[in-house]
Design an enzyme around this catalytic site. Structure first.
Site, short mmCIF file in Angstrom:
data_model
loop_
_atom_site.label_atom_id
_atom_site.label_comp_id
_atom_site.label_asym_id
_atom_site.label_seq_id
_atom_site.Cartn_x
_atom_site.Cartn_y
_atom_site.Cartn_z
N ARG A 197 0.80 -1.23 0.00
CA ARG A 197 0.00 0.00 0.00
C ARG A 197 0.83 1.28 0.00
NH1 ARG A 197 -2.74 -3.84 1.77
NH2 ARG A 197 -0.71 -4.33 2.65
N THR A 198 1.76 1.36 0.93
CA THR A 198 2.42 2.65 1.15
C THR A 198 3.24 3.05 -0.08
OG1 THR A 198 2.50 2.06 3.49
CG2 THR A 198 3.77 3.99 2.79
N LYS A 209 25.74 -3.17 -0.36
CA LYS A 209 27.21 -3.08 -0.42
C LYS A 209 27.77 -2.30 0.76
CE LYS A 209 26.54 -2.32 -5.31
NZ LYS A 209 26.73 -1.26 -6.31
N ARG A 262 11.08 4.05 3.71
CA ARG A 262 10.68 3.05 4.72
C ARG A 262 11.92 2.24 5.07
NH1 ARG A 262 5.63 -1.01 4.63
NH2 ARG A 262 4.67 0.95 5.24
N HIS A 310 4.49 5.63 11.77
CA HIS A 310 4.07 5.53 10.36
C HIS A 310 3.09 6.70 10.13
CE1 HIS A 310 2.99 4.09 6.52
NE2 HIS A 310 2.69 2.82 6.79
N1 CP Z 1 -0.40 -0.01 5.81
C1 CP Z 1 0.82 -0.30 5.31
O1 CP Z 1 1.83 0.29 5.72
O2 CP Z 1 0.85 -1.27 4.35
P1 CP Z 1 2.11 -1.72 3.52
O3 CP Z 1 3.08 -2.39 4.49
O4 CP Z 1 1.61 -2.65 2.46
O5 CP Z 1 2.76 -0.49 2.96
#
Ligand code: CP
Length: 307
Positions: A42-43, A71, A92, A120
């Protein structure tokens, strides 16, 4: 981010939803880099879709093993490099604080797309937009958060932000081993109009809740697989449990789900987790445009009419 900025982004997301064509060139000529050292559906895809729908372009990598991190390149060096390529970065990383390190090294804005078991924040924007759409408000609600409250970064961000809005009663539902960390509870304590209780019994509290935020037990953050297996199916929301909830309750989940919500719940009008997915893309469009300094064509006039 200030509360007015958050309200403004949610408002802009609502505008974007009804004016896709008007905003389609808002970020023309701009480049977003998505640096994902951890898995995501999603993100990452919503950040990228958001940029494409605004007329911009996208570069990036999915998985540390396909970047020069494999590396030995540091996050700081990577951000100094990518700042030459992109106008905006979403990162991320499995380590808590990685996004902060990235932001300090970069010369372009950096968005935290999830840092380990910490925070998040853009998922929280999606969650708030969903709550706002369902209830028309973000305060005066009883919000239950259920599952892995220790490692669930979406929970930490949501509690932190709702505590700042105030007027929320949190019901923290987890096994003893997966309680909310103290730094998250401290955020609630710091808010004079918020309170919380902790329980391990979902059924005893479900009837009080306006929002039930289910979460996955975060397998990837456990040191011991036996502990994960013992705890992973502690809470499974099904039709029988939902029968004890208010007709107006909203069920949220950041997804992905494993077993926490039975598929049969998807048809229930209280299921809001796929609405969260849509809101996630819209708020990310609003955020990207705002961070790049690009006004959404027609937004100010629309806002005056809406007000
Ligand atoms: N909600 C969420 O962070 O989903 P993903 O891990 O798929 O990005």
């Amino acid at each position: 981010m200030g509360l007015d900025q958050i309200r403004d982004l949610i408002s802009r997301a609502a505008y974007i939803d009804g004016h896709r064509r008007q905003v389609a060139k808002t970020c023309e000529g701009k480049v977003l880099a998505t640096l994902f050292y951890e898995p995501s559906t999603r993100t990452r895809l919503s950040f990228e879709t958001a940029m494409l729908r605004l007329g911009g372009q996208v570069i990036g990598f999915a998985g540390a093993q396909v970047s020069s991190a494999s590396k030995g390149e540091t996050i700081s060096d990577t951000l100094k490099v990518v700042s030459n390529y992109a106008d905006l970065v979403a990162i991320r990383h499995p380590k808590e604080g990685a996004a902060l390190v990235a932001a300090r090294a970069a010369s372009v804005p950096v968005i935290n797309a999830g840092d380990g078991g910490h925070m998040h924040p853009t998922q929280t924007l999606a969650d708030l937009a969903t709550i706002q759409a369902r209830f028309g408000k973000l305060t005066g609600l009883t919000v239950g958060l259920c599952g892995d409250l220790t490692f669930g970064r979406t929970v930490h961000s949501l509690v932190e932000t709702l505590s700042r809005f105030g007027g929320v009663r949190f019901v923290l539902i987890s096994p003893d081993e997966l309680r909310c960390p103290k730094y998250v509870l401290d955020r609630i304590d710091a808010s004079p109009s918020c309170e919380y209780e902790q329980t391990s019994d979902l059924l005893s509290v479900i009837g009080d809740l306006d929002v039930l935020y289910m979460t996955r037990v975060q397998k990837e953050r456990f040191f011991n697989e036996d502990d994960y297996l013992r705890l992973c199916d502690t809470y499974i929301l099904d039709k029988d449990k939902l029968a004890h909830a208010k007709p107006s309750m909203a069920v949220l989940h950041p997804l992905p789900r494993v077993n926490e919500i039975a598929q049969e719940v998807d048809q229930d009008p209280r299921a809001a987790y796929f609405q969260q997915v849509k809101e996630g893309m819209l708020v990310r469009m609003a955020l990207e445009a705002a961070l790049l300094g690009d006004e959404l064509p027609g937004y100010q006039a629309w806002k005056e009419v809406e007000a």
